[in-house]
Write an enzyme that holds these catalytic residues in place. Structure first.
Site, PDB file in Angstrom:
ATOM      1  N   GLU A 105       0.854  -1.198   0.000  1.00  0.00           N
ATOM      2  CA  GLU A 105       0.000   0.000   0.000  1.00  0.00           C
ATOM      3  C   GLU A 105       0.884   1.241   0.000  1.00  0.00           C
ATOM      4  O   GLU A 105       2.042   1.168   0.431  1.00  0.00           O
ATOM      5  CB  GLU A 105      -0.890   0.002   1.237  1.00  0.00           C
ATOM      6  CG  GLU A 105      -0.087   0.171   2.515  1.00  0.00           C
ATOM      7  CD  GLU A 105      -0.829  -0.282   3.764  1.00  0.00           C
ATOM      8  OE1 GLU A 105      -1.677   0.476   4.225  1.00  0.00           O
ATOM      9  OE2 GLU A 105      -0.527  -1.392   4.258  1.00  0.00           O
ATOM     10  N   LYS A 121       2.726   4.578   1.074  1.00  0.00           N
ATOM     11  CA  LYS A 121       3.149   5.151   2.354  1.00  0.00           C
ATOM     12  C   LYS A 121       2.784   6.628   2.321  1.00  0.00           C
ATOM     13  O   LYS A 121       3.352   7.413   1.556  1.00  0.00           O
ATOM     14  CB  LYS A 121       4.661   4.978   2.543  1.00  0.00           C
ATOM     15  CG  LYS A 121       5.153   5.504   3.881  1.00  0.00           C
ATOM     16  CD  LYS A 121       6.613   5.111   4.099  1.00  0.00           C
ATOM     17  CE  LYS A 121       7.075   5.448   5.505  1.00  0.00           C
ATOM     18  NZ  LYS A 121       7.061   6.889   5.783  1.00  0.00           N
ATOM     19  N   ASP A 162       2.465  10.454   3.236  1.00  0.00           N
ATOM     20  CA  ASP A 162       3.346  11.425   3.870  1.00  0.00           C
ATOM     21  C   ASP A 162       2.509  12.393   4.712  1.00  0.00           C
ATOM     22  O   ASP A 162       2.206  13.502   4.288  1.00  0.00           O
ATOM     23  CB  ASP A 162       4.120  12.175   2.783  1.00  0.00           C
ATOM     24  CG  ASP A 162       5.367  12.815   3.343  1.00  0.00           C
ATOM     25  OD1 ASP A 162       5.650  12.611   4.537  1.00  0.00           O
ATOM     26  OD2 ASP A 162       6.051  13.514   2.582  1.00  0.00           O
ATOM     27  N   TYR A 185      -4.565   2.145   8.618  1.00  0.00           N
ATOM     28  CA  TYR A 185      -3.735   1.082   8.035  1.00  0.00           C
ATOM     29  C   TYR A 185      -3.145   0.127   9.071  1.00  0.00           C
ATOM     30  O   TYR A 185      -2.417  -0.786   8.730  1.00  0.00           O
ATOM     31  CB  TYR A 185      -2.621   1.656   7.163  1.00  0.00           C
ATOM     32  CG  TYR A 185      -1.767   2.729   7.836  1.00  0.00           C
ATOM     33  CD1 TYR A 185      -0.975   2.427   8.946  1.00  0.00           C
ATOM     34  CD2 TYR A 185      -1.751   4.028   7.350  1.00  0.00           C
ATOM     35  CE1 TYR A 185      -0.219   3.389   9.565  1.00  0.00           C
ATOM     36  CE2 TYR A 185      -0.982   5.007   7.965  1.00  0.00           C
ATOM     37  CZ  TYR A 185      -0.219   4.687   9.067  1.00  0.00           C
ATOM     38  OH  TYR A 185       0.542   5.641   9.683  1.00  0.00           O
ATOM     39  N   CYS A 234      29.604  40.813  -4.821  1.00  0.00           N
ATOM     40  CA  CYS A 234      29.734  42.112  -5.467  1.00  0.00           C
ATOM     41  C   CYS A 234      30.351  43.084  -4.475  1.00  0.00           C
ATOM     42  O   CYS A 234      30.011  43.086  -3.300  1.00  0.00           O
ATOM     43  CB  CYS A 234      28.347  42.586  -5.885  1.00  0.00           C
ATOM     44  SG  CYS A 234      28.299  44.314  -6.332  1.00  0.00           S
TER      45      CYS A 234
HETATM   46  S1  IVH Z   1       2.416   0.844   9.004  1.00  0.00           S
HETATM   47  C1  IVH Z   1       4.248  -0.876  12.899  1.00  0.00           C
HETATM   48  N1  IVH Z   1       1.441   1.833   6.781  1.00  0.00           N
HETATM   49  O1  IVH Z   1       5.176   5.725   8.110  1.00  0.00           O
HETATM   50  C2  IVH Z   1       4.031  -0.329  11.553  1.00  0.00           C
HETATM   51  N2  IVH Z   1       2.759   3.207   8.159  1.00  0.00           N
HETATM   52  O2  IVH Z   1       8.014   5.427   8.604  1.00  0.00           O
HETATM   53  C3  IVH Z   1       3.101   0.790  11.545  1.00  0.00           C
HETATM   54  N3  IVH Z   1       2.966   5.494   7.298  1.00  0.00           N
HETATM   55  O3  IVH Z   1       4.923   5.741  11.581  1.00  0.00           O
HETATM   56  C4  IVH Z   1       3.195   1.598  10.346  1.00  0.00           C
HETATM   57  N4  IVH Z   1       1.742   5.241   5.524  1.00  0.00           N
HETATM   58  O4  IVH Z   1       3.349   7.285  10.199  1.00  0.00           O
HETATM   59  C5  IVH Z   1       2.193   2.054   7.875  1.00  0.00           C
HETATM   60  N5  IVH Z   1       0.470   2.626   4.851  1.00  0.00           N
HETATM   61  C6  IVH Z   1       1.211   2.817   5.914  1.00  0.00           C
HETATM   62  C7  IVH Z   1       1.775   4.064   6.177  1.00  0.00           C
HETATM   63  C8  IVH Z   1       2.563   4.218   7.289  1.00  0.00           C
HETATM   64  C9  IVH Z   1       2.450   6.090   6.215  1.00  0.00           C
HETATM   65  C10 IVH Z   1       3.860   6.173   8.239  1.00  0.00           C
HETATM   66  C11 IVH Z   1       3.506   5.983   9.686  1.00  0.00           C
HETATM   67  C12 IVH Z   1       4.707   5.337  10.284  1.00  0.00           C
HETATM   68  C13 IVH Z   1       5.788   5.797   9.346  1.00  0.00           C
HETATM   69  C14 IVH Z   1       6.993   4.917   9.390  1.00  0.00           C
END
Ligand code: IVH
Length: 708
Positions: free
Chosen positions: A132, A134, A136, A244, A450
């Site tokens: 999925e 990620k 931001d 998520y 300058c």
């Molecule tokens: S799963 C234990 N899924 O990325 C795992 N995180 O760099 C929980 N984030 O702290 C995270 N999209 O803020 C997960 N589809 C996604 C995400 C995601 C963004 C962020 C989240 C996490 C950070 C880690």
């Protein structure tokens, strides 16, 4: 921020010895904590995510090589930053963790192999992953009790976050009550709060129109909007949410990651429609590529793909390593790049005179944004990358940082192109532009500047403001705003214009007293305070010129050493006439004038434009020599050198006293030296004084001389 381990940042991890590694880990812990605080607490990052990731990778690589050196406060053990004051705190029942990163396909393969090894799975045993985007944004944990929303918390440092329940309650996408028959008694739903591209643009336009804060990117806008102590402000911001993951839960509605997320969706929570289940590394990598091409059309910022082992029993077996699950990873996108043609290199002149090269590009879309300008950093960068006008160049945009020119596509270089010649004169005013030499490091400054400060249109207003400021000419009633207004109207361009203002006003049809904000009285007052400064102490006059590195103290030293403006001006011009001459030697010999300062003064007077302004100014004002008492003292006008250890006074005090009495204090002995005052253990200066026949005094003899 810790600057220890200076220079080590460039040393490869493999090349570090133990002591260097320790210093480097200390530096990285400090830097990363600093950037974490900026990122999580003030929503104002200083570095791009890519640069931040590099620091973390480096920290981890060093720790992997020197496991014994891992610090108790290592960034690898922490997530985020402690909560800010103002919101209540919430302790997470299950910590909110972070994710490990994979920066290329190889790292994804290793991730999958690691898992197979850990679980003892054969190559052909099935192993499914969810994939999925990620998002931001910022992660959030929502507690639902018997289906009712009761509490929301930010991630904070992973263990404890801020209580943002009231704020989250205003986010329409987040249901106050979940629907469904399979709801757990208590569950923490986790996901990302973010702002879509169009909402972000609209918000920024509204903010700009209302004179409010404009956000650098959607993530900052989302964070800034959520963390409002006044939740009614959050209510007006278009925040979105995707669920998520989860934290503590009494029960779960499925046995797979994908099954639980589907249930979240049924319960009324927003989930990402792009989520997919993949059954091989090839599928994961193909998914990554597919989303990367769709990236700009999703309508919100993402910075990679997250892969998670689908089966929850396997997730449990895999568990966690330090701050991240072993069963999930973030596969980051490469910084977005595109190639285009470099049409021109424009040199911009900043307010301090710095010349900055800017690439004028054939407009190209880089990650959804049209880029037509990019930074080229400085002269050395252009030379190092051999960037030429007409070249096809690779342009990169990472996060919210300014686009940059990364490299040249040499195969496409047009025939007959020539290396770029960085101008040695200022494009704004034609004065010569120079790079300073740092005597300590022996390196030339990367920035060319300058030297025509007083006449350069890019710098003029700032110089005018300096000229009239309290510590310079101190002209009452002529503040920054009036200077700007007079400049904009073309009434004052350079300092001499200030002194002809009254005369010109008298001859003009549009009089100052009739202008908005003025009146007969305030106009008269201004002209009077200008006239009052037609006589000015020489040091203030010198300081007002705004010569680089010449502050109030240096200006005083110069005024004392040269006595009057005519001598000062002619000596400085003479000092610039050749590389070595007596006037220059004399300047360099003044105690308190170092090489950088002396070079800056000489450069200023080597620029005819500046001398022109000084001459015009001298037709209007009379700089007066310092302190009348000086003339009466027995040592006034004499050049003195102190050497050896003084007993009665510190060197600084003796020097200040001598200067007060009108003497010039020099750093070395020459034919022009009148007295050498020798304390204990005087060395070569004393020898030289004897050789040249200069009178040598003991400290007592000097005291007797000055007390007359
Ligand atoms: S799963 C234990 N899924 O990325 C795992 N995180 O760099 C929980 N984030 O702290 C995270 N999209 O803020 C997960 N589809 C996604 C995400 C995601 C963004 C962020 C989240 C996490 C950070 C880690």
């Amino acid at each position: 921020m810790s600057k220890k381990g200076g220079g080590l940042a460039e040393v490869a991890v493999e090349a570090l010895d133990e002591e260097q590694a320790r210093a480097e880990l200390e530096r990285l812990a400090g830097e990363i904590a600093h950037h974490d605080a900026l990122y999580y607490r003030s929503d104002a990052p200083e570095v791009s995510d890519a640069v931040y990731d590099l620091m973390r990778q480096r920290n981890e690589a060093i720790e992997a090589r020197f496991p014994d050196l891992v610090r108790p406060d290592s960034p690898s053990k922490k997530v985020g930053a402690a909560p800010v004051e103002g919101f209540g705190k919430v302790r997470h029942r299950v910590p909110m963790l972070s994710l490990g990163n994979a920066f290329d396909d190889e790292a994804v393969k290793e991730f999958v192999e690691r898992i197979r090894r850990f679980l003892g799975l054969g190559e052909t045993d099935p192993l499914a992953f969810t994939a999925e985007p990620k998002i931001d944004g910022l992660s959030i944990s929502l507690r639902y009790e018997n289906g009712k929303f009761v509490e929301a918390a930010t991630r904070g440092d992973g263990s404890e976050g801020e209580n943002v329940t009231k704020n989250i309650a205003t986010v329409r996408e987040i249901p106050k009550a979940l629907k469904g028959k399979d709801l757990p008694g208590s569950i923490d739903i986790r996901g990302e709060i973010f702002m879509g591209h169009s909402d972000f643009q609209k918000l920024n336009a509204e903010q700009a129109a209302a004179g409010g804060k404009v956000f650098a990117n959607p993530r900052n806008a989302a964070a800034g909007s959520l963390r409002q102590l006044d939740a009614s402000i959050t209510a007006r911001r278009p925040l979105r949410f995707f669920a998520y993951a989860w934290g503590a839960a009494d029960s779960l509605p499925a046995e797979t990651q994908s099954g639980v997320i589907e249930a979240f969706h049924r319960w009324g929570l927003p989930t990402n429609p792009e989520m997919k289940v993949c059954s091989s590394v090839e599928d994961l990598i193909a998914y990554h590529a597919e989303i990367e091409t769709k990236r700009t059309t999703l309508g919100y910022d993402i910075d990679g793909i997250v892969y998670k082992v689908d089966r929850l029993d396997l997730q449990e077996r895999l568990g966690y390593v330090s701050r991240a699950p072993r069963w999930a990873i973030a596969h980051k996108f490469a910084a977005e790049r595109a190639t285009t043609i470099l049409n021109d290199i424009e040199i911009q002149v900043g307010r301090t005179g710095a010349l900055t090269p800017v690439a004028k590009l054939e407009p190209v879309t880089v990650g959804g944004v049209v880029v037509s300008n990019a930074t080229l950093h400085n002269e050395d960068e252009i030379a190092r990358k051999d960037i030429r006008i007409g070249d096809t160049v690779v342009v990169q945009r990472a996060g919210d940082v300014i686009p940059q020119v990364v490299s040249v596509v040499l195969e496409k270089r047009p025939k007959g192109s020539e290396p770029f010649k960085f101008p040695e004169v200022c494009p704004a005013c034609g004065s010569h532009a120079v790079r300073e030499l740092d005597e300590k490091t022996g390196k030339t400054d990367a920035v060319r500047r300058c030297t025509g400060g007083l006449i350069c249109p890019a710098q003029r207003v700032e110089r005018l403001k300096h000229f009239v400021s309290r510590t310079a000419f101190d002209i009452d009633g002529l503040g920054d705003k009036s200077v700007q207004a007079f400049y904009d109207e073309g009434l004052i361009e350079t300092p001499p214009d200030i002194f002809t203002l009254k005369e010109r006003d008298a001859a003009s049809e549009t009089k100052l007293k009739d202008k908005e904000g003025w009146g007969a009285q305030s106009a008269r007052k201004l002209f009077n305070s200008i006239d009052a400064r037609r006589e000015i102490p020489l040091d203030r006059f010198i300081y007002a010129l705004g010569i680089r590195h010449v502050g109030e103290t240096t200006a005083k030293v110069l005024a004392r050493s040269y006595g009057d403006i005519a001598t000062f001006k002619s000596s400085m011009i003479a000092a610039g006439e050749s590389k070595e001459n007596e006037a220059l030697a004399e300047l360099n010999n003044i105690d308190g004038i170092g090489g950088i300062v002396s070079a800056a003064i000489v450069e200023f007077f080597a620029e005819p434009h500046n001398v022109g302004v000084v001459d015009k100014l001298l037709a209007e004002v009379r700089p007066a020599a310092l302190e009348a008492v000086a003339a009466a003292s027995p040592v006034s006008g004499k050049t003195v050198v102190f050497t050896g250890t003084l007993e009665k006074k510190s060197r600084g005090e003796a020097k200040a006293q001598a200067e007060r009495l009108g003497a010039k204090v020099a750093g070395s002995v020459s034919k022009k030296t009148d007295y050498v005052v020798a304390g204990a253990d005087a060395g070569s200066k004393l020898t030289k004084a004897r050789d040249l026949g200069v009178s040598v005094l003991t400290e007592d003899e000097w005291e007797a001389l000055i007390s007359g």
